[in-house]
Design a protein around this motif. Structure first.
Motif, PDB file in Angstrom:
ATOM      1  N   PHE A  89      -0.447  15.529   7.920  1.00 21.00           N
ATOM      2  CA  PHE A  89      -0.261  14.466   7.245  1.00 21.00           C
ATOM      3  C   PHE A  89       0.733  15.034   6.548  1.00 21.00           C
ATOM      4  N   GLN A  90       2.359  14.174   6.560  1.00 20.98           N
ATOM      5  CA  GLN A  90       4.067  13.881   6.214  1.00 20.98           C
ATOM      6  C   GLN A  90       4.213  12.630   6.261  1.00 20.98           C
ATOM      7  N   VAL A  91       4.674  12.217   5.071  1.00 22.96           N
ATOM      8  CA  VAL A  91       4.953  11.168   4.871  1.00 22.96           C
ATOM      9  C   VAL A  91       6.450  11.416   4.787  1.00 22.96           C
ATOM     10  N   THR A  92       7.192  10.522   5.538  1.00 19.60           N
ATOM     11  CA  THR A  92       8.653  10.700   5.330  1.00 19.60           C
ATOM     12  C   THR A  92       9.714   9.003   5.270  1.00 19.60           C
ATOM     13  N   ASP A  93       8.799   8.180   5.328  1.00 17.55           N
ATOM     14  CA  ASP A  93       8.752   7.209   5.297  1.00 17.55           C
ATOM     15  C   ASP A  93       8.219   5.891   4.090  1.00 17.55           C
ATOM     16  N   ILE A  94       9.104   5.529   3.585  1.00 19.86           N
ATOM     17  CA  ILE A  94       9.082   4.557   2.230  1.00 19.86           C
ATOM     18  C   ILE A  94       8.258   3.218   2.370  1.00 19.86           C
ATOM     19  N   ALA A  95       8.616   2.737   3.675  1.00 20.94           N
ATOM     20  CA  ALA A  95       7.696   1.750   4.207  1.00 20.94           C
ATOM     21  C   ALA A  95       6.260   1.935   4.200  1.00 20.94           C
ATOM     22  N   ASP A  96       6.001   3.178   4.775  1.00 16.93           N
ATOM     23  CA  ASP A  96       4.581   3.599   4.999  1.00 16.93           C
ATOM     24  C   ASP A  96       4.103   4.717   4.313  1.00 16.93           C
ATOM     25  N   ALA A  97       5.153   4.501   3.262  1.00 16.49           N
ATOM     26  CA  ALA A  97       4.603   4.930   1.999  1.00 16.49           C
ATOM     27  C   ALA A  97       3.946   3.999   0.682  1.00 16.49           C
ATOM     28  N   LEU A  98       4.180   2.670   0.581  1.00 17.06           N
ATOM     29  CA  LEU A  98       4.037   1.466   0.739  1.00 17.06           C
ATOM     30  C   LEU A  98       2.230   1.350   1.089  1.00 17.06           C
ATOM     31  N   LEU A  99       2.611   1.318   2.302  1.00 13.95           N
ATOM     32  CA  LEU A  99       1.554   0.360   3.206  1.00 13.95           C
ATOM     33  C   LEU A  99       0.288   1.186   3.157  1.00 13.95           C
ATOM     34  N   LEU A 100       0.743   2.806   2.182  1.00 11.51           N
ATOM     35  CA  LEU A 100      -0.431   3.519   2.768  1.00 11.51           C
ATOM     36  C   LEU A 100      -1.361   3.488   1.368  1.00 11.51           C
ATOM     37  N   LYS A 101      -0.448   3.711   0.796  1.00 17.19           N
ATOM     38  CA  LYS A 101      -1.620   3.331  -0.977  1.00 17.19           C
ATOM     39  C   LYS A 101      -2.054   1.705  -0.581  1.00 17.19           C
ATOM     40  N   ARG A 102      -1.720   1.004   0.364  1.00 17.57           N
ATOM     41  CA  ARG A 102      -2.832  -0.214  -0.054  1.00 17.57           C
ATOM     42  C   ARG A 102      -3.948   0.069   1.250  1.00 17.57           C
ATOM     43  N   LEU A 103      -3.264   0.706   2.385  1.00 21.26           N
ATOM     44  CA  LEU A 103      -4.410   1.737   2.453  1.00 21.26           C
ATOM     45  C   LEU A 103      -5.535   2.621   3.334  1.00 21.26           C
ATOM     46  N   PHE A 104      -4.509   3.659   1.632  1.00 22.72           N
ATOM     47  CA  PHE A 104      -5.845   4.590   1.318  1.00 22.72           C
ATOM     48  C   PHE A 104      -6.911   3.977   0.789  1.00 22.72           C
ATOM     49  N   THR A 105      -5.916   2.647  -0.630  1.00 25.57           N
ATOM     50  CA  THR A 105      -7.295   2.467  -1.666  1.00 25.57           C
ATOM     51  C   THR A 105      -8.340   1.738  -1.378  1.00 25.57           C
ATOM     52  N   ALA A 106      -7.847   0.885   0.131  1.00 23.94           N
ATOM     53  CA  ALA A 106      -9.202   0.068   0.687  1.00 23.94           C
ATOM     54  C   ALA A 106      -9.846   0.688   1.816  1.00 23.94           C
ATOM     55  N   LEU A 107      -9.134   2.101   2.100  1.00 22.44           N
ATOM     56  CA  LEU A 107     -10.160   2.085   2.880  1.00 22.44           C
ATOM     57  C   LEU A 107     -11.397   3.775   1.843  1.00 22.44           C
TER      58      LEU A 107
END
Length: 127
Positions: A89-107
């Motif tokens: 697990f490693q987030v290096t892209d700001i767009a992915d970080a923003l997407l992950l917030k919404r994705l993880f919250t929903a999951l």
């Protein structure tokens, strides 16, 4: 009695049979031989590529936008298993970080359990 088996990407004896997903998954057998995926193990980079592909498909094939689009992506992700183990697990892209917030919250709101591993020691995760 249904039972689950451990999945290890490196051990062919414990890797689940291939399916249309690009992640490994484990499943429970039911009486009518249908498979219910309960867990998936996937390299995080591969997971994000699949998320972007799912978003693209939802937009272009199904003409989805907004909440309908994210719900489609969440359902697709959960269909591979509610227990999700991210390898490296490693987030290096700001767009992915923003997407992950919404994705993880929903999951997590839908009962998913997320486990992550990293090849970096904890003190180096933010470098």
């Amino acid at each position: 009695n249904p039972s689950s088996s451990d999945v290890n990407d490196d051990d062919p004896k414990t890797t689940a049979p291939a399916n249309n997903s690009s992640s490994s998954s484990s499943s429970l057998s039911t009486r009518n031989n249908n498979k219910i995926n309960i867990k998936q193990k996937v390299h995080f980079h591969k997971f994000m590529l699949n998320i972007h592909k799912s978003i693209h498909t939802a937009k272009t094939t199904h003409s989805l936008t907004g909440n309908a689009l994210i719900n489609h992506v969440i359902q697709t992700t959960l269909s591979h298993g509610k227990i999700i183990c991210f390898d490296e697990f490693q987030v290096t892209d700001i767009a992915d970080a923003l997407l992950l917030k919404r994705l993880f919250t929903a999951l997590l709101e839908r009962g998913a359990v997320v486990v992550a591993t990293s090849n970096r020691p904890p003190c180096d995760l933010y470098k």
